[in-house]
Design a protein around this motif. Structure first.
Motif, PDB file in Angstrom:
ATOM      1  N   LYS A 179       0.853  -1.193   0.000  1.00  0.00           N
ATOM      2  CA  LYS A 179       0.000   0.000   0.000  1.00  0.00           C
ATOM      3  C   LYS A 179       0.885   1.238   0.000  1.00  0.00           C
ATOM      4  CE  LYS A 179      -3.322   2.160   3.222  1.00  0.00           C
ATOM      5  NZ  LYS A 179      -4.310   2.761   2.323  1.00  0.00           N
ATOM      6  N   ASP A 180       0.968   1.859  -1.166  1.00  0.00           N
ATOM      7  CA  ASP A 180       1.815   3.047  -1.328  1.00  0.00           C
ATOM      8  C   ASP A 180       0.908   4.269  -1.282  1.00  0.00           C
ATOM      9  OD1 ASP A 180       3.760   4.890  -2.101  1.00  0.00           O
ATOM     10  OD2 ASP A 180       3.540   4.408  -4.237  1.00  0.00           O
ATOM     11  N   MET A 181       0.469   4.630  -0.081  1.00  0.00           N
ATOM     12  CA  MET A 181      -0.560   5.657   0.058  1.00  0.00           C
ATOM     13  C   MET A 181      -0.091   7.039  -0.372  1.00  0.00           C
ATOM     14  SD  MET A 181       0.592   4.203   3.041  1.00  0.00           S
ATOM     15  CE  MET A 181       1.856   4.664   4.222  1.00  0.00           C
ATOM     16  N   ALA A 182       1.222   7.297  -0.316  1.00  0.00           N
ATOM     17  CA  ALA A 182       1.723   8.630  -0.659  1.00  0.00           C
ATOM     18  C   ALA A 182       2.203   8.715  -2.103  1.00  0.00           C
ATOM     19  CB  ALA A 182       2.855   9.007   0.291  1.00  0.00           C
ATOM     20  N   GLY A 183       2.214   7.577  -2.805  1.00  0.00           N
ATOM     21  CA  GLY A 183       2.699   7.588  -4.191  1.00  0.00           C
ATOM     22  C   GLY A 183       4.195   7.817  -4.281  1.00  0.00           C
ATOM     23  N   ILE A 184       4.941   7.248  -3.342  1.00  0.00           N
ATOM     24  CA  ILE A 184       6.398   7.462  -3.320  1.00  0.00           C
ATOM     25  C   ILE A 184       7.192   6.233  -3.756  1.00  0.00           C
ATOM     26  CG2 ILE A 184       6.339   9.271  -1.550  1.00  0.00           C
ATOM     27  CD1 ILE A 184       7.076   7.127   0.524  1.00  0.00           C
ATOM     28  N   LEU A 185       6.488   5.124  -4.029  1.00  0.00           N
ATOM     29  CA  LEU A 185       7.189   3.900  -4.436  1.00  0.00           C
ATOM     30  C   LEU A 185       7.680   4.071  -5.874  1.00  0.00           C
ATOM     31  CD1 LEU A 185       8.012   0.945  -3.871  1.00  0.00           C
ATOM     32  CD2 LEU A 185       5.669   0.265  -4.349  1.00  0.00           C
ATOM     33  N   THR A 186       8.980   3.977  -6.075  1.00  0.00           N
ATOM     34  CA  THR A 186       9.548   4.144  -7.410  1.00  0.00           C
ATOM     35  C   THR A 186       9.525   2.805  -8.153  1.00  0.00           C
ATOM     36  OG1 THR A 186      11.784   3.600  -6.679  1.00  0.00           O
ATOM     37  CG2 THR A 186      11.139   5.924  -6.559  1.00  0.00           C
ATOM     38  N   PRO A 187       9.591   2.840  -9.500  1.00  0.00           N
ATOM     39  CA  PRO A 187       9.628   1.570 -10.232  1.00  0.00           C
ATOM     40  C   PRO A 187      10.802   0.694  -9.788  1.00  0.00           C
ATOM     41  CG  PRO A 187       9.185   3.376 -11.739  1.00  0.00           C
ATOM     42  CD  PRO A 187       9.503   3.995 -10.404  1.00  0.00           C
ATOM     43  N   GLY A 188      11.948   1.297  -9.561  1.00  0.00           N
ATOM     44  CA  GLY A 188      13.125   0.520  -9.157  1.00  0.00           C
ATOM     45  C   GLY A 188      12.928  -0.151  -7.810  1.00  0.00           C
ATOM     46  N   ALA A 189      12.395   0.604  -6.843  1.00  0.00           N
ATOM     47  CA  ALA A 189      12.177   0.046  -5.502  1.00  0.00           C
ATOM     48  C   ALA A 189      11.098  -1.036  -5.542  1.00  0.00           C
ATOM     49  CB  ALA A 189      11.794   1.155  -4.530  1.00  0.00           C
ATOM     50  N   ALA A 190      10.061  -0.827  -6.390  1.00  0.00           N
ATOM     51  CA  ALA A 190       8.987  -1.813  -6.507  1.00  0.00           C
ATOM     52  C   ALA A 190       9.538  -3.118  -7.067  1.00  0.00           C
ATOM     53  CB  ALA A 190       7.879  -1.274  -7.411  1.00  0.00           C
ATOM     54  N   ARG A 191      10.400  -2.986  -8.069  1.00  0.00           N
ATOM     55  CA  ARG A 191      11.012  -4.152  -8.704  1.00  0.00           C
ATOM     56  C   ARG A 191      11.761  -4.978  -7.647  1.00  0.00           C
ATOM     57  NH1 ARG A 191      11.564  -4.696 -14.066  1.00  0.00           N
ATOM     58  NH2 ARG A 191      11.193  -2.537 -14.637  1.00  0.00           N
ATOM     59  N   GLU A 192      12.562  -4.272  -6.866  1.00  0.00           N
ATOM     60  CA  GLU A 192      13.385  -4.948  -5.861  1.00  0.00           C
ATOM     61  C   GLU A 192      12.513  -5.600  -4.778  1.00  0.00           C
ATOM     62  OE1 GLU A 192      17.155  -3.754  -3.000  1.00  0.00           O
ATOM     63  OE2 GLU A 192      16.093  -2.173  -4.083  1.00  0.00           O
ATOM     64  N   LEU A 193      11.509  -4.853  -4.324  1.00  0.00           N
ATOM     65  CA  LEU A 193      10.652  -5.342  -3.241  1.00  0.00           C
ATOM     66  C   LEU A 193       9.806  -6.533  -3.688  1.00  0.00           C
ATOM     67  CD1 LEU A 193       9.496  -5.115  -0.400  1.00  0.00           C
ATOM     68  CD2 LEU A 193       8.045  -3.223  -1.180  1.00  0.00           C
ATOM     69  N   VAL A 194       9.141  -6.401  -4.841  1.00  0.00           N
ATOM     70  CA  VAL A 194       8.279  -7.494  -5.308  1.00  0.00           C
ATOM     71  C   VAL A 194       9.122  -8.732  -5.603  1.00  0.00           C
ATOM     72  CG1 VAL A 194       6.668  -8.241  -7.111  1.00  0.00           C
ATOM     73  CG2 VAL A 194       6.507  -5.923  -6.185  1.00  0.00           C
ATOM     74  N   HIS A 195      10.284  -8.528  -6.194  1.00  0.00           N
ATOM     75  CA  HIS A 195      11.170  -9.653  -6.489  1.00  0.00           C
ATOM     76  C   HIS A 195      11.486 -10.434  -5.206  1.00  0.00           C
ATOM     77  CE1 HIS A 195      14.315 -11.834  -8.701  1.00  0.00           C
ATOM     78  NE2 HIS A 195      15.022 -11.757  -7.571  1.00  0.00           N
ATOM     79  N   TYR A 221       3.695   0.328 -11.436  1.00  0.00           N
ATOM     80  CA  TYR A 221       2.858  -0.869 -11.569  1.00  0.00           C
ATOM     81  C   TYR A 221       3.485  -1.846 -12.577  1.00  0.00           C
ATOM     82  CZ  TYR A 221      -1.351   0.874  -9.067  1.00  0.00           C
ATOM     83  OH  TYR A 221      -2.263   1.311  -8.128  1.00  0.00           O
ATOM     84  N   LEU A 222       3.921  -1.303 -13.714  1.00  0.00           N
ATOM     85  CA  LEU A 222       4.476  -2.181 -14.746  1.00  0.00           C
ATOM     86  C   LEU A 222       5.714  -2.912 -14.205  1.00  0.00           C
ATOM     87  CD1 LEU A 222       4.464  -3.301 -17.619  1.00  0.00           C
ATOM     88  CD2 LEU A 222       5.840  -1.321 -18.312  1.00  0.00           C
ATOM     89  N   ALA A 223       6.580  -2.161 -13.509  1.00  0.00           N
ATOM     90  CA  ALA A 223       7.785  -2.776 -12.946  1.00  0.00           C
ATOM     91  C   ALA A 223       7.415  -3.880 -11.959  1.00  0.00           C
ATOM     92  CB  ALA A 223       8.642  -1.712 -12.262  1.00  0.00           C
ATOM     93  N   ALA A 224       6.407  -3.613 -11.126  1.00  0.00           N
ATOM     94  CA  ALA A 224       5.986  -4.591 -10.120  1.00  0.00           C
ATOM     95  C   ALA A 224       5.395  -5.838 -10.781  1.00  0.00           C
ATOM     96  CB  ALA A 224       4.966  -3.956  -9.176  1.00  0.00           C
ATOM     97  N   VAL A 225       4.592  -5.605 -11.837  1.00  0.00           N
ATOM     98  CA  VAL A 225       3.975  -6.732 -12.551  1.00  0.00           C
ATOM     99  C   VAL A 225       5.061  -7.594 -13.195  1.00  0.00           C
ATOM    100  CG1 VAL A 225       2.585  -7.290 -14.596  1.00  0.00           C
ATOM    101  CG2 VAL A 225       1.713  -5.672 -12.888  1.00  0.00           C
ATOM    102  N   GLU A 226       6.068  -6.949 -13.767  1.00  0.00           N
ATOM    103  CA  GLU A 226       7.152  -7.705 -14.408  1.00  0.00           C
ATOM    104  C   GLU A 226       7.900  -8.588 -13.415  1.00  0.00           C
ATOM    105  OE1 GLU A 226       8.118  -4.878 -18.266  1.00  0.00           O
ATOM    106  OE2 GLU A 226       9.283  -4.576 -16.435  1.00  0.00           O
ATOM    107  N   GLU A 227       7.873  -8.203 -12.141  1.00  0.00           N
ATOM    108  CA  GLU A 227       8.535  -9.006 -11.115  1.00  0.00           C
ATOM    109  C   GLU A 227       7.597 -10.020 -10.469  1.00  0.00           C
ATOM    110  OE1 GLU A 227      11.685  -9.306 -10.435  1.00  0.00           O
ATOM    111  OE2 GLU A 227      12.254  -7.749 -11.869  1.00  0.00           O
ATOM    112  N   GLY A 228       6.323 -10.019 -10.902  1.00  0.00           N
ATOM    113  CA  GLY A 228       5.430 -11.063 -10.406  1.00  0.00           C
ATOM    114  C   GLY A 228       4.223 -10.592  -9.622  1.00  0.00           C
ATOM    115  N   ALA A 229       4.023  -9.288  -9.477  1.00  0.00           N
ATOM    116  CA  ALA A 229       2.784  -8.830  -8.842  1.00  0.00           C
ATOM    117  C   ALA A 229       1.620  -9.251  -9.732  1.00  0.00           C
ATOM    118  CB  ALA A 229       2.799  -7.313  -8.653  1.00  0.00           C
ATOM    119  N   GLY A 230       0.552  -9.766  -9.150  1.00  0.00           N
ATOM    120  CA  GLY A 230      -0.530 -10.333  -9.946  1.00  0.00           C
ATOM    121  C   GLY A 230      -1.734  -9.430 -10.090  1.00  0.00           C
ATOM    122  N   CYS A 231      -1.754  -8.326  -9.373  1.00  0.00           N
ATOM    123  CA  CYS A 231      -2.927  -7.464  -9.404  1.00  0.00           C
ATOM    124  C   CYS A 231      -2.528  -6.027  -9.069  1.00  0.00           C
ATOM    125  CB  CYS A 231      -3.954  -7.972  -8.387  1.00  0.00           C
ATOM    126  SG  CYS A 231      -5.581  -7.215  -8.501  1.00  0.00           S
TER     127      CYS A 231
END
Ligand code: CO
Length: 609
Positions: A179-195, A221-231
């Motif tokens: 839950k990124d309520m402030a909109g501060i999650l970057t594509p790079g950080a999302a990639r690393e976290l979801v991975h 979102y795209l970065a997170a999906v590429e690492e396996g986020a399903g929704c």
């Protein structure tokens, strides 16, 4: 062609909850929803987020609707797509910890009335604040989605988030939301976290929730999906972007271009969007047009936009707007001192108000709010990083620090709450839960509902309904914004205490005099026939004049009494912020205005001779 050509990605629609909460002060009505619910249900979404704290509150407060009825009626139409809600863990939909029996019964009734998926979060990411809610969701057959409230700090590392996810997994959650309520999650950080999450917990589906505030969410979102986020969470385009979610239709195109199938029906999406253009024309408050398209500041200081506007209004009330840069500089330091809490209700208010006091007080922690004291003593849960022991001790004062789960200190509360409501108002058990969440608001709604139809005050159709609602409602109204201001008011209770004044902060919850609608100009006061001579005590701002600090409280100074220079002698309240006014000289005080009267900045309140 992409290697992902057969991969499925699901989309949760937030149009019916977060989108109108973020863009229109939550003003969508049940009828607005029902007229399009069938198409939404057939569009192919994973789930429909339609319930949460603000929707529940605004339903009763302004729209005079029963939120439970809204849920049932949506469920009657939406039989294919699961319904989803946002639950604040042990806070349920409110601002405090509730006893376990209330949490459990609320979840049971939500399930009975048609809720399917519960996104359960805690502002501090303390799993102990989530355990009862998650257990109850499982017990009543719901889908329990555990949540990471995302923030950045030296202690919010990928490994710390993976540890939290594992704790939630062992509690039995069915899926996980970042839950990124402030909109501060970057594509790079999302990639690393979801991975890392997918690697550690391959069975646990990961969903991403973000806001377009900083403009990064669709790319993230795209970065997170590429690492396996399903929704991922989106809103229909008319209800998207700015402080809301990324636009659904654009996200579908982005994902399709990379070989992902969302399963959404584009034709229906188009029809749904056309429909909401019409709703927007009716329901969007005029003030919401002022929202900037992108708040690039978030990219630099990571302070949510809503929080900055709160700080601005607090400072404006103090005539200290010029100190905003200092407060923005102070805020990350206060947050660090407090163990780096994510900035979301209620921690955003606690940190925000304390930062303002740290700047205006001239000395850091010279004035400490009640909330800060309780926070430091563990009553909100475990802080993400341990607080400095010396500072913690100083902040707590005479409070007893706790290390247990905060709700362990609470006795069952449902039976007692039921007794507080006049029985003629209770139509169902759901009403008791409504009362537990928002007592004054629920009572106001019950009273309104009990009247014969022709006696009911009409629900304003125009865009200024919030103001009308506040002035005509029989019950004192507390919106999410009001609740924040009460926190600020309490901060000034601490200020009063620090300068020797007696002050009952609880009195703030029910204003002693009707609240002034925002923006209303105080009438120019009638001048007294003969003004006594002496040193003037002037109003520092527009607001309401009070002789005492709350209903039933003694006057700070009696008319004609001897006062000491510097001692608080009266109060000017503006936007629920109580400002103690100090005597400008020593001597006999004569008041020139009446208790509860509107005053304007610079107006003489009293003279001291
Ligand atoms: Co949100």
């Amino acid at each position: 062609m992409s290697k992902n050509s057969t991969k499925r990605v699901r989309i949760t629609d937030t149009t019916l909850r977060d989108a109108h909460q973020s863009l229109w002060a939550t003003r969508m009505r049940t009828d607005d929803i029902l007229a399009i619910a069938d198409k939404i249900d057939n569009a192919g979404y994973y789930s429909l987020e339609c319930w949460g704290g603000a929707t529940f509150d605004v339903c009763m407060r302004f729209l005079r609707e029963n939120p439970w009825e809204r849920l049932r009626r949506i469920k009657e139409v939406c039989k294919k797509t699961p319904l989803q809600m946002l639950l604040r863990g042990q806070n349920v939909l409110g601002y405090k910890h509730y006893p376990d029996d209330i949490v459990d019964r609320f979840v049971a009734l939500a399930c009975e009335n048609g809720m399917d998926i519960f996104r359960v979060f805690d502002a501090l990411n303390d799993p102990r604040n989530l355990e009862t809610a998650i257990r109850s969701v499982k017990k009543y057959g719901g889908h329990a989605q555990g949540t990471i409230s995302y923030t950045t700090s030296p202690v919010h590392t990928v490994s710390a988030y993976v540890k939290l996810a594992n704790e939630l997994y062992s509690m039995g959650v069915d899926s996980l939301c970042i839950k990124d309520m402030a909109g501060i999650l970057t594509p790079g950080a999302a990639r690393e976290l979801v991975h890392a999450l997918v690697k550690s917990l391959p069975d646990l589906p990961v969903q991403i929730h973000s806001h377009m505030t900083s403009g990064m969410a669709a790319a993230m979102y795209l970065a997170a999906v590429e690492e396996g986020a399903g929704c991922v969470d989106t809103a229909i385009s008319t209800m998207s972007s700015f402080s809301s979610q990324p636009p659904c239709e654009s996200m579908v195109s982005i994902l399709e271009s990379e070989g992902y199938d969302t399963g959404l029906d584009r034709k229906l999406l188009g029809e749904i969007n056309e429909y909401f253009k019409g709703v927007k024309a009716k329901r969007q408050p005029a003030s919401s047009n002022k929202v900037e398209a992108v708040d690039a500041g978030v990219l630099v200081h990571a302070i949510p936009g809503g929080m900055i506007s709160n700080l601005r209004s607090q400072l404006a009330q103090q005539g200290a707007l010029d100190r905003l840069p200092e407060v923005l500089e102070e805020l990350p330091k206060t947050r660090a001192d407090m163990g780096y809490p994510p900035l979301v209700t209620p921690t955003s208010q606690i940190v925000g108000v304390q930062s303002v006091l740290n700047v205006l007080g001239g000395k850091r922690y010279g004035m400490v709010t009640d909330e800060t004291r309780h926070y430091a003593a563990g009553y909100y849960g475990r802080t993400p990083a341990p607080m400095d022991k010396k500072l913690q001790k100083k902040l707590i004062g005479d409070l007893k620090p706790i290390t247990c789960r905060p709700a362990d200190l609470l006795k069952p509360g449902l039976a007692a709450a039921a007794k507080e409501i006049p029985s003629k108002f209770i139509k169902s058990e759901e009403d008791i839960l409504s009362y537990c969440m928002f007592p004054e608001v629920a009572l106001g709604y019950f009273k309104w509902r009990a009247q014969p139809d022709d006696a009911k005050d009409p629900i304003p159709a125009d865009l200024e309904m919030q103001k009308n609602g506040e002035t005509t409602s029989a019950a004192p109204a507390l919106s999410e914004e009001d609740a924040k201001f009460i926190q600020i008011g309490k901060a000034f209770a601490a200020l009063m205490a620090s300068c020797g004044g007696k002050f009952d902060a609880s009195a703030l919850a029910v204003p002693a005099a009707p609240a002034t609608p925002e923006g209303t100009k105080a009438a120019e006061p009638a001048k007294p026939a003969a003004e006594p001579k002496g040193t003037a005590v002037e109003a520092p701002l527009n607001g309401t004049f009070y002789r005492s600090s709350g209903p039933g409280k003694p006057e700070l100074a009696a008319d004609g009494a001897e006062v000491k220079a510097g001692a608080p002698c009266c109060i000017v309240e503006a936007m629920k912020l109580f400002n103690p006014i100090k005597a400008t000289a020593s001597g006999k005080i004569t008041f020139l205005v009446k208790h509860g009267e509107q005053v304007v900045k610079g107006q003489k309140l009293a003279v001291i001779a």
